[in-house]
Design a protein around this motif. Structure first.
Motif, mmCIF file in Angstrom:
data_model
loop_
_atom_site.group_PDB
_atom_site.id
_atom_site.type_symbol
_atom_site.label_atom_id
_atom_site.label_comp_id
_atom_site.label_asym_id
_atom_site.label_seq_id
_atom_site.Cartn_x
_atom_site.Cartn_y
_atom_site.Cartn_z
ATOM 1 N N PHE A 116 0.804 -1.404 0.057
ATOM 2 C CA PHE A 116 -0.064 -0.084 -0.117
ATOM 3 C C PHE A 116 0.948 1.326 -0.035
ATOM 4 C CE2 PHE A 116 -2.140 3.548 2.119
ATOM 5 C CZ PHE A 116 -3.370 3.635 1.556
ATOM 6 N N MET A 117 0.553 2.196 -0.725
ATOM 7 C CA MET A 117 1.198 3.484 -0.847
ATOM 8 C C MET A 117 0.156 4.638 -0.993
ATOM 9 S SD MET A 117 4.765 4.515 -2.831
ATOM 10 C CE MET A 117 5.311 6.098 -2.671
ATOM 11 N N GLU A 118 0.487 5.602 -0.540
ATOM 12 C CA GLU A 118 -0.476 6.798 -0.721
ATOM 13 C C GLU A 118 0.542 8.390 -0.395
ATOM 14 O OE1 GLU A 118 -3.560 6.816 1.959
ATOM 15 O OE2 GLU A 118 -2.316 7.242 3.600
ATOM 16 N N LYS A 119 0.174 9.038 -1.427
ATOM 17 C CA LYS A 119 1.170 10.453 -1.156
ATOM 18 C C LYS A 119 0.150 11.532 -0.803
ATOM 19 C CE LYS A 119 1.799 10.015 -5.585
ATOM 20 N NZ LYS A 119 2.371 10.247 -6.923
ATOM 21 N N ASP A 141 0.277 3.807 11.169
ATOM 22 C CA ASP A 141 0.780 5.001 11.434
ATOM 23 C C ASP A 141 2.239 5.410 11.243
ATOM 24 O OD1 ASP A 141 1.862 3.809 13.408
ATOM 25 O OD2 ASP A 141 0.461 5.099 14.925
ATOM 26 N N GLY A 142 3.124 4.312 10.800
ATOM 27 C CA GLY A 142 4.367 4.397 10.389
ATOM 28 C C GLY A 142 5.153 4.624 11.923
ATOM 29 N N VAL A 143 4.729 4.400 12.942
ATOM 30 C CA VAL A 143 5.288 4.681 14.276
ATOM 31 C C VAL A 143 5.241 3.856 15.409
ATOM 32 C CG1 VAL A 143 5.990 7.362 13.661
ATOM 33 C CG2 VAL A 143 4.007 6.541 15.098
ATOM 34 N N THR A 144 4.077 3.401 15.452
ATOM 35 C CA THR A 144 3.471 2.594 16.570
ATOM 36 C C THR A 144 4.379 1.226 16.460
ATOM 37 O OG1 THR A 144 1.373 3.214 16.633
ATOM 38 C CG2 THR A 144 1.545 1.300 17.475
ATOM 39 N N GLU A 155 13.259 -1.465 -0.544
ATOM 40 C CA GLU A 155 14.042 -0.085 -0.619
ATOM 41 C C GLU A 155 13.261 0.994 -1.435
ATOM 42 O OE1 GLU A 155 18.574 -1.437 -0.164
ATOM 43 O OE2 GLU A 155 17.634 -2.058 -2.050
ATOM 44 N N MET A 156 12.966 2.105 -0.865
ATOM 45 C CA MET A 156 12.350 2.988 -1.765
ATOM 46 C C MET A 156 13.438 3.698 -2.766
ATOM 47 S SD MET A 156 9.707 2.643 -0.233
ATOM 48 C CE MET A 156 8.534 3.543 -1.051
ATOM 49 N N THR A 157 12.701 3.829 -3.867
ATOM 50 C CA THR A 157 13.475 4.511 -5.055
ATOM 51 C C THR A 157 13.615 5.916 -4.893
ATOM 52 O OG1 THR A 157 11.518 4.973 -6.379
ATOM 53 C CG2 THR A 157 12.639 2.839 -6.642
ATOM 54 N N ALA A 158 14.458 6.681 -5.837
ATOM 55 C CA ALA A 158 14.857 8.091 -5.857
ATOM 56 C C ALA A 158 13.246 8.746 -6.198
ATOM 57 C CB ALA A 158 15.903 8.373 -6.961
ATOM 58 N N ALA A 159 12.593 8.083 -6.922
ATOM 59 C CA ALA A 159 11.455 8.743 -7.384
ATOM 60 C C ALA A 159 10.611 8.848 -5.967
ATOM 61 C CB ALA A 159 10.533 7.932 -8.241
ATOM 62 N N GLY A 214 6.239 16.521 -0.881
ATOM 63 C CA GLY A 214 5.340 16.373 0.031
ATOM 64 C C GLY A 214 5.657 15.023 0.929
ATOM 65 N N GLU A 215 4.743 14.245 1.108
ATOM 66 C CA GLU A 215 5.197 12.995 1.984
ATOM 67 C C GLU A 215 4.442 11.850 1.246
ATOM 68 O OE1 GLU A 215 3.201 13.126 5.762
ATOM 69 O OE2 GLU A 215 1.995 14.895 5.258
ATOM 70 N N TYR A 216 4.769 10.767 1.841
ATOM 71 C CA TYR A 216 4.143 9.441 1.310
ATOM 72 C C TYR A 216 4.159 8.507 2.525
ATOM 73 C CZ TYR A 216 8.936 7.485 1.075
ATOM 74 O OH TYR A 216 9.960 6.946 1.268
ATOM 75 N N TYR A 217 3.259 7.651 2.398
ATOM 76 C CA TYR A 217 3.208 6.557 3.180
ATOM 77 C C TYR A 217 3.343 4.967 2.588
ATOM 78 C CZ TYR A 217 1.259 2.952 6.670
ATOM 79 O OH TYR A 217 0.700 1.710 7.398
ATOM 80 N N TYR A 218 4.275 4.211 2.904
ATOM 81 C CA TYR A 218 4.402 2.696 2.223
ATOM 82 C C TYR A 218 4.315 1.961 3.115
ATOM 83 C CZ TYR A 218 6.562 -0.804 -0.338
ATOM 84 O OH TYR A 218 6.881 -2.200 -0.975
ATOM 85 N N ASP A 219 3.918 0.786 2.951
ATOM 86 C CA ASP A 219 3.614 -0.520 3.773
ATOM 87 C C ASP A 219 3.428 -1.671 3.027
ATOM 88 O OD1 ASP A 219 3.682 -1.956 6.116
ATOM 89 O OD2 ASP A 219 1.843 -1.016 7.028
ATOM 90 N N ILE A 220 4.192 -2.896 3.776
ATOM 91 C CA ILE A 220 3.910 -4.186 3.275
ATOM 92 C C ILE A 220 3.385 -5.008 4.145
ATOM 93 C CG2 ILE A 220 5.296 -6.405 2.254
ATOM 94 C CD1 ILE A 220 7.416 -4.528 1.281
#
Length: 551
Positions: free
Chosen positions: A83-86, A178-181, A275-279, A285-291
């Protein structure tokens, strides 16, 4: 002596003899009742497996694998979804890169589905992630054979909790997105090579869910080949289709361990990094990515659970055969090819997947597949010897046999040397071992053939500029092709069809003597013998050819 005294002495002697007999009888009379022993055991077959997920968001390391902590074999599969959102600077809401996916509804996330021939390229909806994330499948390090891990402390086989370490978050512990819990359930910080040989962890307290014991670090199984799609698996030689590696059904995204996972074993890595790419790092802004990692484990008698219909995707046609092969520990030698007695044309055969020793029938001739020589070249031999041929006529018989082959078969034949340098040797000067590798003179395999270079170097191979023709195998060829997993796995399989003997081309250093694979002790054993002693109807020349199949 008076008669009366004689009688007294006779009676005394009889009495002594009777006493002696009683003593002897008493010495040997014996009775032993109820000498008994018992050998028993109570064994509870306890299945138990745990998915490990070690993740560190700072280093982008992500290790995913399966441990069998029970005492019975398991079969395992894992599916990844992403999942990813920007959100651009100044915007209030995030926008998912795949429409219809929602961050806190994992079931809506996009299943990672690779292309048919490249795990590193996602397809369909999953293709949206190619721009932003690179997944590293499998594990490979120069000079190292396999990584180390900390075995799970949680041995409750009814608990669906994973062994999540570092920044990995177990879904049972926390459904936060939330990327931190924190949601770790296992020791370690999720970085690469956190555990190594000699490490241990004391779980007294307990610190982590599970038993309050100390575990030593253990080693994952070494991957025998990199993870691959099921189409790539289908192209493997049949004798290599079961082993310690991952196979991904690219149609459903499920990754299957291509072997039964035995008690105490742990798979190699399915995933080694995310690993996240240069893109992604240049998003304004910001993004959230999860597997999301979904693991499923079954006992080998329940493969139908893995074959149950998927609500969103269709299993690959080969999945049933793949799972059956894992369940049985091997796949049929003729899988993907006609059966041994099906008379087919060359274009109906796939030599590249044949296992050594496979029997097949092509254009009215039955053959045994010997080996893949690389470069698309395959060594095959007639399954039966040509009967009724005198030893002195073997070369003309082989030539006549070759000339009688169909034009389609002869068009595939590759050139070999016009003349073979065979060397000459008698079997009596070689040291032999039997099939148990014991040094006995039964002529299964010689151990010192390399001491005779001309003989050892007479290996059949393609020779550009040579002649496309049939030939007899050499002693060196048969030695190379004999043994477990090879064309002649045992002495019985080394005889020609119908238990026949057959000639080799290697020279013998004695008059009227030749090399044969002969029937002896119920199997095919090699030796140099007087060729005049062999019955013509019991064997003869056995021609071989090297073929090349155009794609």
């Amino acid at each position: 002596m008076t008669p009366e005294k004689k009688n007294h002495r006779r009676l005394r002697n009889l009495a002594l003899l009777s006493l002696l007999l009683l003593l002897v009888g008493g010495t040997f009379a014996f009775q032993a009742f109820n000498q008994r022993a018992i050998n028993d055991r109570i064994r509870e077959n306890i299945p138990g497996g745990r998915v490990h997920d070690y993740y560190n968001r700072d280093t982008e390391n992500k290790d995913v694998f399966v441990e069998n902590y029970g005492n019975v074999p398991l079969m395992a599969r894992i599916r990844l979804s992403e999942f990813m959102e920007k959100r651009s600077t100044g915007d209030t809401d995030f926008t998912p890169i795949v429409n219809g996916t929602i961050r806190d509804q994992v079931d809506t996330w996009t299943v990672m589905r690779p292309s048919e021939n490249n795990l590193n390229t996602r397809v369909d909806d999953s293709a949206a992630f190619n721009t932003y994330s690179n997944l590293t499948f499998g594990w490979s390090r120069s000079g190292q054979d396999a990584p180390w891990f900390m075995p799970t402390f949680n041995r409750d086989n009814q608990d669906l909790m994973t062994a999540a370490a570092g920044h990995a978050r177990d879904w049972v512990t926390s459904t936060a997105t939330d990327g931190v819990t924190d949601g770790a359930t296992h020791p370690g910080d999720g970085t690469d090579a956190y555990w190594s040989s000699g490490d241990s962890f004391d779980n007294s307290g307990p610190v982590w869910p599970g038993e309050e014991v100390t575990h030593d670090a253990a080693q994952n199984l070494q991957q025998e080949r990199a993870p691959m799609t099921i189409s790539q698996w289908a192209a493997l030689p049949n004798n290599l289709k079961v082993g310690n590696f991952w196979v991904i059904d690219h149609q459903t995204g499920w990754a299957y361990w291509a072997n039964q996972l035995q008690a105490g074993e742990t798979t190699s890595y399915l995933l080694d990094a995310a690993e996240m790419t240069a893109a992604a790092n240049n998003i304004p802004g910001e993004y959230y990515y999860d597997i999301h990692v979904d693991g499923q484990l079954i006992s080998p008698d329940r493969i139908n659970d893995f074959l149950a219909a998927d609500p969103n995707y269709t299993h690959h046609d080969d999945l049933s055969d793949f799972l059956t092969a894992v369940q049985n520990g091997s796949i049929d030698n003729n899988w993907g090819n006609p059966g041994p007695d099906d008379n087919v044309q060359p274009d109906q055969i796939n030599f590249s997947i044949m296992a050594p020793g496979t029997i097949f029938t092509m254009a009215n001739e039955q053959y045994r597949y010997l080996e893949n020589q690389g470069g698309g070249n395959h060594l095959i031999i007639r399954n039966d010897a040509i009967r009724g041929v005198h030893f002195t006529q073997k070369e003309s018989a082989i030539t006549n046999w070759y000339d009688s082959l169909s034009s389609e078969v002869r068009a595939m034949v590759r050139p070999v040397a016009d003349n073979f340098v065979t060397g000459a040797i008698n079997s009596s000067v070689l040291t032999w071992v039997n099939e148990a590798n014991e040094e006995v003179n039964n002529s299964w395999l010689p151990t010192d053939i390399n001491n005779f270079p001309d003989v050892a170097n007479d290996v059949t191979q393609v020779v550009p500029g040579g002649t496309a023709r049939a030939f007899s195998l050499s002693l060196a060829d048969v030695v190379r092709l004999s043994g477990p997993g090879r064309a002649f796995p045992n002495s019985t399989e080394r005889m020609s069809a119908n238990n026949g003997h057959w000639f080799l081309r290697t020279g013998a250093d004695a008059p009227n003597t030749a090399w044969f694979v002969r029937r002896e002790f119920g199997g095919g054993f090699m030796g140099s013998h007087n060729w005049q002693m062999f019955d013509l109807v019991q064997g003869g020349p056995r021609p071989a050819i090297i073929v090349h199949q155009s794609n």
